[in-house]
Design a protein around this motif. Structure first.
Motif, PDB file in Angstrom:
ATOM      1  N   ALA A  31      11.430 -15.361 -29.476  1.00  0.00           N
ATOM      2  CA  ALA A  31      10.851 -14.612 -28.358  1.00  0.00           C
ATOM      3  C   ALA A  31       9.507 -13.974 -28.697  1.00  0.00           C
ATOM      4  O   ALA A  31       8.642 -13.857 -27.841  1.00  0.00           O
ATOM      5  CB  ALA A  31      11.842 -13.545 -27.897  1.00  0.00           C
ATOM      6  N   THR A  44       3.949 -14.519 -29.031  1.00  0.00           N
ATOM      7  CA  THR A  44       3.117 -13.342 -28.760  1.00  0.00           C
ATOM      8  C   THR A  44       2.303 -12.974 -29.994  1.00  0.00           C
ATOM      9  O   THR A  44       1.102 -12.708 -29.903  1.00  0.00           O
ATOM     10  CB  THR A  44       3.992 -12.146 -28.328  1.00  0.00           C
ATOM     11  N   ASP A  72      11.985 -11.549 -35.211  1.00  0.00           N
ATOM     12  CA  ASP A  72      12.440 -12.933 -35.082  1.00  0.00           C
ATOM     13  C   ASP A  72      12.911 -13.536 -36.405  1.00  0.00           C
ATOM     14  O   ASP A  72      13.895 -14.256 -36.435  1.00  0.00           O
ATOM     15  CB  ASP A  72      11.338 -13.814 -34.492  1.00  0.00           C
TER      16      ASP A  72
END
Length: 122
Positions: free
Chosen positions: A37, A41, A87
């Motif tokens: 996720a 980013t 992560d």
């Protein structure tokens, strides 16, 4: 023949720009193949800031601009470091590291903007 002097902090910022660019590309590939996720980013943030470090490191600018660059670098390390730790390690870097890093990123950009208002010595 005198050579041009490199601006203070220049080599560090060029090095940081190169590492941010390489890490951003590697993490973009990891995000595409492995998911995660926060990896994409972090990759985006690294890639969008790498040219800033290269430009300031190579071209210099005033002292305020260089300080803003180092504030950006600190914020980037905290923000991306926390996202990647979530992560890859499954836990945060430390409590509030992402918000502190994000605040430093905002502050670094504001310091860089303020550098335009600093008068250059004649």
């Amino acid at each position: 023949m005198k050579t041009a002097e490199q601006p203070a902090g220049g080599p560090i910022l060029v090095f940081a720009g190169g590492l941010c660019g390489a890490a951003g590309v590697a993490l973009s590939a990891a995000a595409a193949h492995l998911g995660g996720a926060f990896v994409a980013t972090a990759a985006s943030f690294l890639l969008m800031h790498a040219p800033v470090f290269l430009a300031v490191g190579l071209l210099g600018g005033n002292r305020v601009l260089r300080i803003g660059s180092f504030v950006l670098l600190a914020g980037l390390l905290l923000f991306c470091g926390d996202l990647l730790a979530r992560d890859f390690v499954g836990s945060r870097l430390f409590p509030m590291s992402a918000p502190i890093g994000g605040t430093l990123l905002i502050g670094g950009w504001l310091v860089m903007a303020a550098s335009a208002l600093v008068r250059k010595p004649v």
